[in-house]
Scaffold this active site. Structure first.
Site, PDB file in Angstrom:
ATOM      1  N   ASN A  41      -2.005  13.416  -0.798  1.00 52.77           N
ATOM      2  CA  ASN A  41      -0.622  13.357  -0.314  1.00 52.77           C
ATOM      3  C   ASN A  41      -0.159  14.813  -0.332  1.00 52.77           C
ATOM      4  OD1 ASN A  41      -0.621  10.516  -0.126  1.00 52.77           O
ATOM      5  ND2 ASN A  41      -0.300  10.395  -2.336  1.00 52.77           N
ATOM      6  N   LYS A  94      -5.795  13.007   4.635  1.00 50.79           N
ATOM      7  CA  LYS A  94      -5.305  11.629   4.563  1.00 50.79           C
ATOM      8  C   LYS A  94      -4.270  11.504   5.667  1.00 50.79           C
ATOM      9  CE  LYS A  94      -2.635   8.576   1.434  1.00 50.79           C
ATOM     10  NZ  LYS A  94      -2.250   8.306   0.030  1.00 50.79           N
ATOM     11  N   GLU A 106      -0.285   5.310   4.034  1.00 47.38           N
ATOM     12  CA  GLU A 106       0.781   5.354   3.022  1.00 47.38           C
ATOM     13  C   GLU A 106       1.843   6.403   3.356  1.00 47.38           C
ATOM     14  OE1 GLU A 106      -1.378   5.794  -0.720  1.00 47.38           O
ATOM     15  OE2 GLU A 106      -1.402   3.619  -0.910  1.00 47.38           O
ATOM     16  N   ARG A 142      -5.348  -6.769   4.139  1.00 43.75           N
ATOM     17  CA  ARG A 142      -5.531  -5.319   3.933  1.00 43.75           C
ATOM     18  C   ARG A 142      -7.010  -4.965   3.780  1.00 43.75           C
ATOM     19  NH1 ARG A 142      -2.863  -1.869  -1.034  1.00 43.75           N
ATOM     20  NH2 ARG A 142      -4.551  -0.359  -1.218  1.00 43.75           N
ATOM     21  N   LYS A 194     -13.545   4.895   0.402  1.00 36.95           N
ATOM     22  CA  LYS A 194     -13.473   4.474  -0.999  1.00 36.95           C
ATOM     23  C   LYS A 194     -14.559   3.446  -1.286  1.00 36.95           C
ATOM     24  CE  LYS A 194      -8.632   5.404  -1.977  1.00 36.95           C
ATOM     25  NZ  LYS A 194      -7.346   4.953  -2.547  1.00 36.95           N
ATOM     26  N   ASP A 232      -8.770  -0.711  -3.382  1.00 35.64           N
ATOM     27  CA  ASP A 232      -8.297   0.521  -3.999  1.00 35.64           C
ATOM     28  C   ASP A 232      -8.769   0.702  -5.439  1.00 35.64           C
ATOM     29  OD1 ASP A 232      -7.007   2.850  -4.348  1.00 35.64           O
ATOM     30  OD2 ASP A 232      -4.972   2.086  -4.219  1.00 35.64           O
ATOM     31  N   GLU A 256     -16.240   7.721  -1.745  1.00 38.53           N
ATOM     32  CA  GLU A 256     -15.228   8.300  -2.639  1.00 38.53           C
ATOM     33  C   GLU A 256     -15.061   7.383  -3.840  1.00 38.53           C
ATOM     34  OE1 GLU A 256     -11.362   9.315  -0.836  1.00 38.53           O
ATOM     35  OE2 GLU A 256     -10.344   8.703  -2.673  1.00 38.53           O
ATOM     36  N   GLU A 316      -7.044   5.275 -12.915  1.00 40.08           N
ATOM     37  CA  GLU A 316      -5.764   4.717 -12.478  1.00 40.08           C
ATOM     38  C   GLU A 316      -5.659   3.225 -12.807  1.00 40.08           C
ATOM     39  OE1 GLU A 316      -5.043   5.309  -8.308  1.00 40.08           O
ATOM     40  OE2 GLU A 316      -3.195   4.134  -8.331  1.00 40.08           O
ATOM     41  N   HIS A 351      -5.981  -6.164  -8.065  1.00 41.82           N
ATOM     42  CA  HIS A 351      -4.638  -5.689  -7.724  1.00 41.82           C
ATOM     43  C   HIS A 351      -3.547  -6.553  -8.366  1.00 41.82           C
ATOM     44  CE1 HIS A 351      -1.509  -3.720  -5.421  1.00 41.82           C
ATOM     45  NE2 HIS A 351      -2.401  -2.951  -4.826  1.00 41.82           N
ATOM     46  N   TRP A 408       1.415  -4.937  -1.242  1.00 43.78           N
ATOM     47  CA  TRP A 408       1.557  -4.223  -2.510  1.00 43.78           C
ATOM     48  C   TRP A 408       1.786  -5.222  -3.643  1.00 43.78           C
ATOM     49  CZ3 TRP A 408       5.285   0.378  -0.873  1.00 43.78           C
ATOM     50  CH2 TRP A 408       4.516   1.346  -0.196  1.00 43.78           C
TER      51      TRP A 408
HETATM   52  C1  BDP Z   1      -4.037   4.916  -4.576  1.00 40.00           C
HETATM   53  C2  BDP Z   1      -3.079   5.661  -5.434  1.00 40.00           C
HETATM   54  C3  BDP Z   1      -2.208   6.615  -4.665  1.00 40.00           C
HETATM   55  C4  BDP Z   1      -3.081   7.484  -3.790  1.00 40.00           C
HETATM   56  C5  BDP Z   1      -3.907   6.596  -2.866  1.00 40.00           C
HETATM   57  C6  BDP Z   1      -4.897   7.368  -2.023  1.00 40.00           C
HETATM   58  O1  BDP Z   1      -2.267   4.725  -6.106  1.00 40.00           O
HETATM   59  O2  BDP Z   1      -1.487   7.381  -5.603  1.00 40.00           O
HETATM   60  O3  BDP Z   1      -2.327   8.370  -3.042  1.00 40.00           O
HETATM   61  O4  BDP Z   1      -4.669   5.712  -3.640  1.00 40.00           O
HETATM   62  O5  BDP Z   1      -6.085   7.292  -2.334  1.00 40.00           O
HETATM   63  O6  BDP Z   1      -5.048   4.449  -5.427  1.00 40.00           O
HETATM   64  O7  BDP Z   1      -4.532   8.028  -1.069  1.00 40.00           O
END
Ligand code: BDP
Length: 740
Positions: free
Chosen positions: A226, A303, A307, A372, A396, A401, A423, A429, A557, A579
């Protein structure tokens, strides 16, 4: 007399404190004097001194490391000796050492760009140890390998090792912001002190480079995905250059995240359209500047359209248009583009909108079948073969996630004509952040070893990532760093093991989790079997325990919103449907889990037939993934012979019990390790146990409102009500922007 005695005692105390003080800063590079006399004498006898002709900065740091390491391990300064000395350790390349040159030629050993060979040789009746490589960096890697052998009490009698990395670019991704907060960071603030750079070079930068080089990491993305475009402005580029200069001798290239809208934000252009000539010119000018300052700059991680991040779709262009613009600009400089596939924006209804049968989303998919899980594949698969040669799509490990357990992302098997890189998240997290001991090598391996069947049996994610299956030109792998400025770098001492494991697997994905754990423990805590065995047992059990007390049987999640700390399966009011935990577990009176078969979202159709076939049938689907793919009735009998509800209870309780067991095992190492690290881990295990029970109780009480079945009476009953768990708030939980 009294005074002298006092001073003597005091200095003794200081020395002892110094000797025993182990705050974790030294990571696995502790180089403590070898205590076992057998090994100490053996090593002392076998290494009379070192011979390195340090003709380059990399050979110089290799020499320094060897001096520091050997002096520490052998307990006396190491001598420099001539190449003809009996028991000399010679390290070098064909250009730095004639001995190495003729050895490599004679043995016909090729080590490539980064590999090394370590051999025992007798030349002119002299016993020698050779650390040989075609490149300076290979020598450095060889030096670290050799020091590891000593630190972990391996034989150095008849050495014949050749080691070559399987993946070319082994990269850490730092989600570090310019204000030093770290997104999803739990180990203090960012180690990059942007304020004092470029003039102040913190010793940490050097130790960071040493640590990474020791495990073969050769790239670092300094900034958050980000992104802030500020890092692309001159003052910041000066700072980036300073870091790049520090890292260069260690073979570590610097990369940056590029914010797609930078031409508008800092370039004052009206658009960031990737096909606009002015935009292209702007990026070109910027890259020319960067490469003048940092000739080995690695490239950009991007990215986009994810998001809320800007991207090419904002201009009616595709991911390929966006990525290729950067690729064309970076290609002449040798740079690469890592374009992330973490997208899920377009086709999920916002809060307040409702599923409407028949309504189509932007990509023409029926919204009612939206999931998703499917998004990355839907957006990227059609672009297969459209990316330039120096683009990698960064995927990923799982489709959602970084959950405690995910099936592998279907994209890995879906883009034969595209370079894909995996990735992983090293930062925890979703795995207890920095207060839980969760050794992640088994998680990484589960994904890397997964068979996509995309190009026949054996088409593993590892072979797709290393490029060997499709003979791709560039291969890469990324790990989201867990590093901060905490004294021990990673918050939890055992977080270091995850950094270590990522590097080792990036180098060689065929290594086992057990082997990597053993290497790490020996270097971090010593070689006493009374330390090694229990700690290895704890590590090997820890990931499965976390899955069980957080998200057993394929739940995913269901954590707290925003900070992602603790359980919150009840949340149903987050800003987007996807979410919300309720979107993922779909608990109702009938059962639990997300139907992703043909009767549900049909996400399974994104996998190869072999994979789909196994997972689409509730009977053959691995129990670990069952709730990822099926809505399972509460009383359905699983392969274990227990009903879903009983199995859920069983897993939640056994997960928390395993943490109790980890605590007990940990007490057995007390006598053999330093107090500081012992107590650090002991206290964190207490937190982990408390939180494991919190997860267990909160989740079972919540799911019980649907199953309406009792928690079997032989389990300890939850001591708080569901309302209590629901009422908990953590406004200052770490890891989200603003919360340092
Ligand atoms: C999620 C995280 C977020 C990241 C996003 C990402 O919660 O903070 O910005 O992935 O990978 O797991 O871009």
């Amino acid at each position: 007399m009294k005074k002298t005695l006092f001073v003597l005692l005091l200095s003794l105390l200081v020395v002892t404190a110094y000797v025993h003080a182990e705050n974790g800063y030294d990571l696995w590079l502790r180089y403590k004097k070898i205590e076992d006399p057998t090994y100490l004498n053996l090593y002392r006898k076998s290494i009379a001194g070192i011979h390195i002709n340090a003709i380059s900065p990399t050979l110089l740091v290799a020499k320094k490391e060897l001096e520091m390491g050997l002096s520490g391990l052998l307990g006396a300064p190491i001598k420099e000796v001539g190449a003809q000395t009996d028991n000399a350790l010679i390290a070098g390349t064909p250009s730095s050492s004639p001995v190495i040159k003729s050895f490599l030629e004679k043995e016909k050993i090729k080590t490539g760009q980064e590999g090394f060979a370590i051999y025992s040789q007798t030349i002119n009746n002299k016993k020698l140890i050779l650390i040989a490589a075609e490149t300076d960096l290979g020598v450095l890697y060889g030096v670290f390998h050799f020091l590891k052998l000593l630190q972990s009490h391996q034989s150095i009698q008849s050495l014949s090792t050749i080691s070559i990395p399987k993946i070319q670019r082994r990269i850490l991704n730092h989600w570090d912001n310019l204000n030093r907060s770290v997104e999803r960071g739990y180990a203090g603030i960012s180690i990059w002190n942007w304020h004092t750079l470029p003039d102040y070079i913190d010793k940490r930068y050097i130790d960071y480079a040493r640590a990474n080089a020791s495990i073969g990491i050769n790239g670092t993305v300094l900034t958050n995905v980000n992104a802030s475009s500020l890092v692309l402005t001159d003052p910041y580029l000066e700072k980036v250059k300073a870091l790049a200069d520090v890292f260069r001798p260690y073979g570590i290239r610097v990369y940056l995240t590029a914010k797609f809208s930078a031409p508008v934000e800092i370039g004052r252009l009206k658009t960031a359209d990737p096909l606009n000539p002015e935009v292209i010119e702007w990026w070109k000018h910027l890259c020319d500047k960067i490469y003048k300052m940092i000739p080995d700059f690695g490239g950009f991680l991007i990215k986009a359209n994810s998001e809320g991040q800007p991207g090419p779709q904002g201009y009616g262009r595709t991911h390929a248009d966006g990525a290729n613009m950067f690729a064309d600009i970076l290609a002449p400089h040798g740079g690469i583009v890592m374009w992330r596939a973490f997208v899920y924006d377009a086709r999920v209804q916002r809060r307040g909108e409702h599923f409407e049968e028949g309504k189509k989303d932007v990509a023409g998919e029926s919204i009612a079948s939206a999931d998703r899980f499917k998004q990355a594949y839907l957006e990227f698969k059609p672009l297969d073969g459209k990316f330039k040669e120096n683009v990698l799509i960064q995927v990923k490990n799982g489709p959602i996630d970084f959950q405690p357990r995910e099936p592998f992302s279907p994209l890995f098997g879906a883009m034969p004509n595209t370079q894909l890189m995996a990735e992983f998240q090293i930062t925890q997290e979703y795995l207890g952040q920095a207060t839980h001991l969760v050794y992640q090598a088994p998680l990484y391996k589960e994904c890397l070893d997964a068979d996509t069947y995309a190009y026949g049996r054996g088409s593993t994610v590892a072979k797709i990532t290393d490029g060997s299956l499709k003979k791709h030109k560039i291969s890469a792998i990324a790990g989201v760093a867990n590093i901060g400025n905490d004294i021990n770098w990673t918050g939890h001492l055992f977080g270091q093991a995850n950094w270590y494991a990522f590097g080792r697997l990036a180098w060689d994905h065929t290594l086992s989790s057990e082997t990597i754990a053993e290497e790490w423990i020996r270097q971090t805590f010593g070689n006493n079997p009374k330390v090694l065995q229990p700690i290895q047992q704890i590590m090997m059990a820890s990931r499965e325990a976390a899955v069980n007390y957080m998200t057993p049987l394929g739940l995913h999640h269901i954590m707290g919103t925003g900070h992602h700390y603790g359980p919150a399966p009840w949340v149903e009011n987050a800003g987007r449907a996807d979410w919300n935990p309720v979107y993922y577990h779909k608990a109702d009176k009938k059962g639990l889990g997300f139907d992703r078969t043909a009767t549900g979202s049909d996400a399974l159709s994104q996998y190869a037939p072999e994979v789909r076939k196994q997972w689409e049938n509730m009977k053959t689907c691995n129990i670990e993934y069952i709730l990822w793919f099926h809505h399972v009735p509460w009383n359905y009998t699983l392969s274990t012979g227990r009903s879903l509800w009983d199995e859920l209870c069983f897993r939640y309780y056994s997960g928390a019990d395993t943490v109790k067991w980890m605590q007990d095992i940990w007490t057995t190492v007390k006598a053999y390790i330093d107090e500081e690290r012992y107590n650090h881990v002991r206290q964190l295990l207490n937190i982990q146990h408390k939180e494991a029970k919190w997860w267990r109780n909160a989740c079972l009480l919540y799911f019980q409102t649907f199953s309406e079945l009792p928690i079997p009476s032989h389990y300890e009953a939850p001591d708080k009500t569901l309302e209590y768990y629901k009422s908990l708030r953590f406004p200052h939980a770490p890891g989200i922007n603003g919360n340092l």
